[in-house]
Design a protein around this motif. Sequence first.
Motif, short mmCIF file in Angstrom:
data_model
loop_
_atom_site.label_atom_id
_atom_site.label_comp_id
_atom_site.label_asym_id
_atom_site.label_seq_id
_atom_site.Cartn_x
_atom_site.Cartn_y
_atom_site.Cartn_z
N ALA A 148 24.88 -1.06 -11.83
CA ALA A 148 23.88 -1.25 -10.88
C ALA A 148 22.61 -0.78 -11.18
O ALA A 148 21.52 -1.43 -10.82
CB ALA A 148 24.34 -0.38 -9.40
N ALA A 149 22.38 0.31 -12.12
CA ALA A 149 21.43 0.80 -12.57
C ALA A 149 20.64 -0.15 -13.51
O ALA A 149 19.35 -0.54 -13.30
CB ALA A 149 21.50 2.15 -13.28
N ASP A 150 21.67 -0.81 -14.30
CA ASP A 150 20.77 -1.90 -15.26
C ASP A 150 20.22 -2.96 -14.66
O ASP A 150 19.34 -3.71 -15.29
CB ASP A 150 22.08 -2.23 -16.27
CG ASP A 150 22.44 -0.98 -17.34
OD1 ASP A 150 21.76 -0.14 -17.12
OD2 ASP A 150 23.68 -1.00 -17.91
N ASN A 151 20.81 -3.48 -13.40
CA ASN A 151 20.25 -4.57 -12.72
C ASN A 151 19.00 -4.06 -12.20
O ASN A 151 18.02 -4.93 -12.37
CB ASN A 151 21.15 -4.89 -11.44
CG ASN A 151 22.70 -5.49 -11.79
OD1 ASN A 151 22.52 -6.30 -13.02
ND2 ASN A 151 23.62 -5.34 -11.07
N LEU A 152 18.60 -3.06 -11.97
CA LEU A 152 17.42 -2.65 -11.26
C LEU A 152 16.53 -2.39 -12.43
O LEU A 152 15.12 -2.81 -12.38
CB LEU A 152 17.49 -1.33 -10.53
CG LEU A 152 18.40 -1.28 -9.50
CD1 LEU A 152 18.64 0.18 -8.96
CD2 LEU A 152 17.53 -1.87 -8.30
N ILE A 153 16.77 -1.81 -13.67
CA ILE A 153 15.89 -1.65 -14.67
C ILE A 153 15.58 -2.88 -15.29
O ILE A 153 14.32 -3.18 -15.59
CB ILE A 153 16.36 -0.70 -15.65
CG1 ILE A 153 16.80 0.57 -15.24
CG2 ILE A 153 15.80 -0.87 -17.02
CD1 ILE A 153 17.56 1.42 -16.15
N ALA A 154 16.48 -3.99 -15.38
CA ALA A 154 16.12 -5.24 -16.00
C ALA A 154 15.15 -5.96 -15.14
O ALA A 154 14.35 -6.70 -15.71
CB ALA A 154 17.42 -6.11 -16.30
N PHE A 155 15.43 -5.63 -13.63
CA PHE A 155 14.42 -6.60 -12.92
C PHE A 155 12.89 -6.14 -12.96
O PHE A 155 12.25 -6.92 -13.04
CB PHE A 155 14.72 -6.14 -11.55
CG PHE A 155 13.95 -7.01 -10.38
CD1 PHE A 155 14.23 -8.27 -9.96
CD2 PHE A 155 13.00 -6.09 -10.05
CE1 PHE A 155 13.41 -8.91 -9.08
CE2 PHE A 155 12.08 -6.82 -9.04
CZ PHE A 155 12.31 -8.34 -8.63
N PHE A 156 12.95 -5.00 -13.07
CA PHE A 156 11.34 -4.39 -13.35
C PHE A 156 10.98 -4.36 -14.59
O PHE A 156 9.76 -4.49 -15.04
CB PHE A 156 11.36 -3.01 -12.98
CG PHE A 156 11.41 -2.78 -11.44
CD1 PHE A 156 10.21 -3.22 -10.52
CD2 PHE A 156 12.58 -2.61 -10.52
CE1 PHE A 156 10.39 -3.21 -9.02
CE2 PHE A 156 12.38 -2.61 -9.21
CZ PHE A 156 11.32 -2.83 -8.34
N GLU A 157 11.63 -4.87 -15.68
CA GLU A 157 11.31 -4.90 -16.94
C GLU A 157 10.99 -6.55 -17.27
O GLU A 157 10.57 -6.99 -18.27
CB GLU A 157 12.56 -4.58 -18.00
CG GLU A 157 12.24 -2.86 -18.15
CD GLU A 157 13.19 -2.27 -19.06
OE1 GLU A 157 13.92 -3.25 -19.60
OE2 GLU A 157 13.33 -1.32 -19.45
#
Length: 321
Positions: free
Chosen positions: A301-310
């Motif tokens: 779930a965290a990786d989804n968020l980080i990837a989105f904003f990157e």
Amino acid sequence: MGARPKLLITRRIFPEVLERLDANFDIVSNQADDEWSAADLLARVADRDALFVVASDRVDRALLDAAPKLRVVSTGSVGYNHIDLAACKARGIAVGNTPEVLTEATADMAWTLLMAAARRVSESERWLRDGQWKRWAFDQFLGADLFRSTLGIIGMGRIGSAVARRARGFEMTVLYSNRSRAANEAEVGAQYVERDELLARADHVVLVLPYSQATHHTIGERELSLMKPTATLVNIARGGIVDDAALARALKAGRIAAAGLDVYENEPALNPELLDAPGVVLTPHIGSATRSSRVGMAMLAADNLIAFFEGRPMPAQVPLG
């Protein structure tokens, strides 16, 4: 360097996941795991760019209306029926979930509930703890065989397939029902049948299908009436797939023998009729509750968020149609 995106996390998460997110976001987090009301949540989401939720959090139009800056929602669950996908699509909000991480742990839980319910483990343990065990008897707590019995699986996705693979050790006949034929049915040793036939033939039925309006009360009065009076029903999918009131009535009337439930309609509220129904094993939505699975879910779930904003593809993005 621009301001970091603002993230709201609605539940306590593992320190290593929080540390990873803290390096990328301006965070407001419910690490105390306080009971937030709907109004509390709406107030806290007002200035947030991102939202980390769990399956019991309703991400509906009211919440989205209260969060004009929201760009992405990531849920720490496989299921996403708690999120209004149409409303997210209309607002251009991306949605992520956590498939695959919890497959094996949840399949294990299906078997835990199946064996405990079929063999009357909880019922007999309560009886023992109440001091009622005075002597051994041939007919004491007779349960149902699993070895060489017939297992019916409704929903042959990743978890259903994992449940089916485990049935080999019990030399079971495995039937399944699904929206479409599973490409791996030969690999997992399962035979496709229509749902009514599965319910009539199976000694044990495991539910592993996603919740939607189309699957609401997949198991109700009519379906329970098709099952054997000696049958066991296990629900590790989602609350609402089973009509809990109808199931309680069926158990009390002896129309089926046993049930193992990890999910419920309106959870954490529980239909009180289930509490005194015979032959039922109840657990509080712990199907994925191993440390490796839960950390893996939170990290994805965290990786989804980080990837989105990157600006990268999210590892597990929910298609919005």
